[in-house]
Design an enzyme around this catalytic site. Structure first.
Site, PDB file in Angstrom:
ATOM      1  N   ARG A   1      -6.339   0.811  -6.078  1.00 62.32           N
ATOM      2  CA  ARG A   1      -4.998   1.214  -5.434  1.00 62.32           C
ATOM      3  C   ARG A   1      -4.282   1.892  -6.401  1.00 62.32           C
ATOM      4  NH1 ARG A   1      -2.375  -2.481  -1.053  1.00 62.32           N
ATOM      5  NH2 ARG A   1      -3.326  -4.088  -1.986  1.00 62.32           N
TER       6      ARG A   1
ATOM      7  N   ASP B   1      -3.549   1.610  11.806  1.00 61.94           N
ATOM      8  CA  ASP B   1      -4.557   1.301  12.282  1.00 61.94           C
ATOM      9  C   ASP B   1      -4.858   1.736  13.542  1.00 61.94           C
ATOM     10  OD1 ASP B   1      -7.308   0.416  12.154  1.00 61.94           O
ATOM     11  OD2 ASP B   1      -7.524  -0.528  10.474  1.00 61.94           O
TER      12      ASP B   1
ATOM     13  N   PHE C   1     -13.565   3.295   5.259  1.00 64.38           N
ATOM     14  CA  PHE C   1     -13.217   2.493   4.641  1.00 64.38           C
ATOM     15  C   PHE C   1     -12.234   2.442   3.385  1.00 64.38           C
ATOM     16  CE2 PHE C   1     -13.189  -2.247   3.465  1.00 64.38           C
ATOM     17  CZ  PHE C   1     -11.881  -2.200   2.294  1.00 64.38           C
ATOM     18  N   VAL C   2     -10.766   3.498   3.518  1.00 65.96           N
ATOM     19  CA  VAL C   2     -10.470   4.283   2.875  1.00 65.96           C
ATOM     20  C   VAL C   2      -9.635   3.521   1.246  1.00 65.96           C
ATOM     21  CG1 VAL C   2     -10.371   6.248   3.840  1.00 65.96           C
ATOM     22  CG2 VAL C   2      -8.324   4.589   4.407  1.00 65.96           C
TER      23      VAL C   2
ATOM     24  N   LYS D   1      -5.007   6.349  12.033  1.00 65.55           N
ATOM     25  CA  LYS D   1      -6.405   6.092  12.305  1.00 65.55           C
ATOM     26  C   LYS D   1      -6.768   6.272  13.900  1.00 65.55           C
ATOM     27  CE  LYS D   1      -9.646   3.652   9.129  1.00 65.55           C
ATOM     28  NZ  LYS D   1      -9.905   2.680   8.233  1.00 65.55           N
TER      29      LYS D   1
ATOM     30  N   ASP E   1      -5.960  -0.512  -1.430  1.00 66.60           N
ATOM     31  CA  ASP E   1      -7.189  -1.431  -1.917  1.00 66.60           C
ATOM     32  C   ASP E   1      -8.701  -1.845  -1.113  1.00 66.60           C
ATOM     33  OD1 ASP E   1      -5.659  -3.238   0.444  1.00 66.60           O
ATOM     34  OD2 ASP E   1      -5.830  -4.461  -1.350  1.00 66.60           O
TER      35      ASP E   1
ATOM     36  N   GLY F   1       0.633  -1.288  -0.077  1.00 64.94           N
ATOM     37  CA  GLY F   1       0.143  -0.115  -0.052  1.00 64.94           C
ATOM     38  C   GLY F   1       0.770   1.778  -0.644  1.00 64.94           C
TER      39      GLY F   1
ATOM     40  N   GLU G   1       4.923   4.573   5.511  1.00 65.66           N
ATOM     41  CA  GLU G   1       3.519   2.983   5.422  1.00 65.66           C
ATOM     42  C   GLU G   1       2.245   3.983   5.313  1.00 65.66           C
ATOM     43  OE1 GLU G   1       1.880   0.853   6.008  1.00 65.66           O
ATOM     44  OE2 GLU G   1       2.585  -1.037   7.463  1.00 65.66           O
ATOM     45  N   ASP G   2       1.565   3.329   4.615  1.00 61.18           N
ATOM     46  CA  ASP G   2       0.277   4.147   3.782  1.00 61.18           C
ATOM     47  C   ASP G   2      -0.778   4.408   4.866  1.00 61.18           C
ATOM     48  OD1 ASP G   2      -0.266   1.959   4.053  1.00 61.18           O
ATOM     49  OD2 ASP G   2      -1.371   0.872   2.292  1.00 61.18           O
TER      50      ASP G   2
HETATM   51  C1  PRP Z   1      -2.267  -2.253   6.017  1.00 63.02           C
HETATM   52  C2  PRP Z   1      -0.846  -0.735   6.398  1.00 63.02           C
HETATM   53  C3  PRP Z   1      -0.407  -1.620   7.405  1.00 63.02           C
HETATM   54  C4  PRP Z   1      -1.390  -2.238   7.667  1.00 63.02           C
HETATM   55  C5  PRP Z   1      -2.001  -1.078   9.300  1.00 63.02           C
HETATM   56  O1  PRP Z   1      -1.767  -2.811   5.090  1.00 63.02           O
HETATM   57  O2  PRP Z   1      -0.162  -0.719   5.394  1.00 63.02           O
HETATM   58  O3  PRP Z   1       0.732  -2.282   6.502  1.00 63.02           O
HETATM   59  O4  PRP Z   1      -2.491  -2.571   7.044  1.00 63.02           O
HETATM   60  O5  PRP Z   1      -2.730  -2.050   9.611  1.00 63.02           O
HETATM   61  P1  PRP Z   1      -2.113  -2.206  11.872  1.00 63.02           P
HETATM   62  O6  PRP Z   1      -2.204  -1.328  11.669  1.00 63.02           O
HETATM   63  O7  PRP Z   1      -3.828  -2.288  12.656  1.00 63.02           O
HETATM   64  O8  PRP Z   1      -1.376  -3.064  11.945  1.00 63.02           O
HETATM   65  P2  PRP Z   1      -2.355  -4.578   4.607  1.00 63.02           P
HETATM   66  O9  PRP Z   1      -1.916  -5.771   5.922  1.00 63.02           O
HETATM   67  O10 PRP Z   1      -3.495  -4.334   4.006  1.00 63.02           O
HETATM   68  O11 PRP Z   1      -1.233  -4.724   3.162  1.00 63.02           O
HETATM   69  P3  PRP Z   1      -1.268  -3.546   2.029  1.00 63.02           P
HETATM   70  O12 PRP Z   1      -0.376  -3.136   2.406  1.00 63.02           O
HETATM   71  O13 PRP Z   1      -0.752  -5.620   0.914  1.00 63.02           O
HETATM   72  O14 PRP Z   1      -2.641  -3.535   1.358  1.00 63.02           O
END
Ligand code: PRP
Length: 190
Positions: A176, A114, A163-164, A142, A170, A54, A110-111
Site C-alpha cells: 500500500r 471493479d 492486478f494493481v 476497471k 494492496d 485503499g 475510492e481508490d
Molecule cells: C476495494 C476498493 C473498493 C472495492 C471495489 O476495496 O477499495 O472499495 O474493492 O470493488 P467493487 O467495485 O468490486 O465493489 P477492498 O475490499 O479491497 O478493501 P481495501 O480498500 O481495504 O483494500
C-alpha cells in the site's frame, strides 16, 4: 537480508508501472480542479467520505488540492461475494455518523472501481439517508470488470484488467505504501 527489509523489493515485484508518482500528481490536480468547479456554487457543506483502507493516500493528496472548505469522514465497507444470495449488498464495518446529511454534499472517494458493487450500493445507501447530493470520485476504474452498471462522477484513469498494487492498493495487505501504481507480477500471487 529478508524480503521485508530490502528497500526496493516492492518495486521489483511489479512487472510494469501503470501510473508514476508524477502522473498521479497530475491526476489529483486535474480531479481537484474538476471537483472545485462542480461544487463552486453550492452553499452546502462539502464532505469527503473516504473509503478505507485503499483510498487513504489518494484522499490525502486530493483533499489538499481542493481549494474549498471541506470536511472529512471515513467509512469501511466490504461487499458480499458475488453469487451469494445477498450479492450486491455491502457490509458496513465503520459507518458515517452525522445528523446534518441533508445539508451536505457528499463526495465518496475510492481508490478503484471493479465490479461496481461497492459504489453502487454505497451511493444508494447515502441517498436513502437524504444527503443533499452524492457524487463519487475514483482514482482508478476497471470498466471491463463491471458486474453492475456504475459510472463515477470523477475518474483519474481507466485501466485494463490487471492486478494493481501501490498508492493504497494492496495484495494481502502489502504494497500500500508504494508511491506509484504498478501491475503485480503474476508469479507473486499465483
Ligand atoms: C476495494 C476498493 C473498493 C472495492 C471495489 O476495496 O477499495 O472499495 O474493492 O470493488 P467493487 O467495485 O468490486 O465493489 P477492498 O475490499 O479491497 O478493501 P481495501 O480498500 O481495504 O483494500
Amino acid at each position: 537480508m529478508t524480503k521485508k527489509t530490502c528497500a526496493f523489493y516492492d518495486e521489483r515485484d511489479c512487472k510494469q508501472i501503470l501510473l508514476s508518482a508524477e502522473e498521479i500528481d497530475s491526476i489529483t490536480t486535474r480531479l481537484a480542479q474538476a471537483i472545485e468547479n462542480t461544487y463552486k456554487d453550492s452553499e452546502k457543506q462539502l464532505v469527503l467520505v473516504v473509503i478505507l483502507k485503499g483510498s487513504m493516500p489518494f484522499a490525502t493528496d486530493l483533499m489538499r488540492k481542493i481549494r474549498k472548505p471541506l470536511q472529512l469522514e471515513f467509512m469501511k465497507v466490504s461487499s458480499y461475494g458475488a453469487g451469494t444470495k445477498a450479492s450486491g449488498e455491502i457490509r458496513i464495518h465503520l459507518d458515517l455518523l452525522r445528523e446534518d446529511l441533508p445539508d451536505c454534499d457528499v463526495l465518496i472517494v475510492e481508490d478503484i472501481i471493479d465490479s461496481g458493487r461497492t459504489l453502487s450500493r454505497l451511493t444508494q445507501l447515502l441517498q436513502n439517508r437524504n444527503v443533499n447530493s452524492v457524487k463519487t470520485c475514483t482514482l482508478l476504474d476497471k470498466p471491463s470488470r463491471r458486474e453492475v452498471p456504475f459510472v463515477p462522477d470523477f475518474c483519474g484513469a481507466q485501466i485494463p484488467d490487471e492486478f494493481v498494487i501501490g498508492y493504497g492498493l494492496d495484495y494481502a495487505e502489502d504494497y500500500r505504501n508504494l508511491p506509484f501504481v504498478g501491475v503485480l507480477k503474476p508469479e507473486i500471487y499465483s
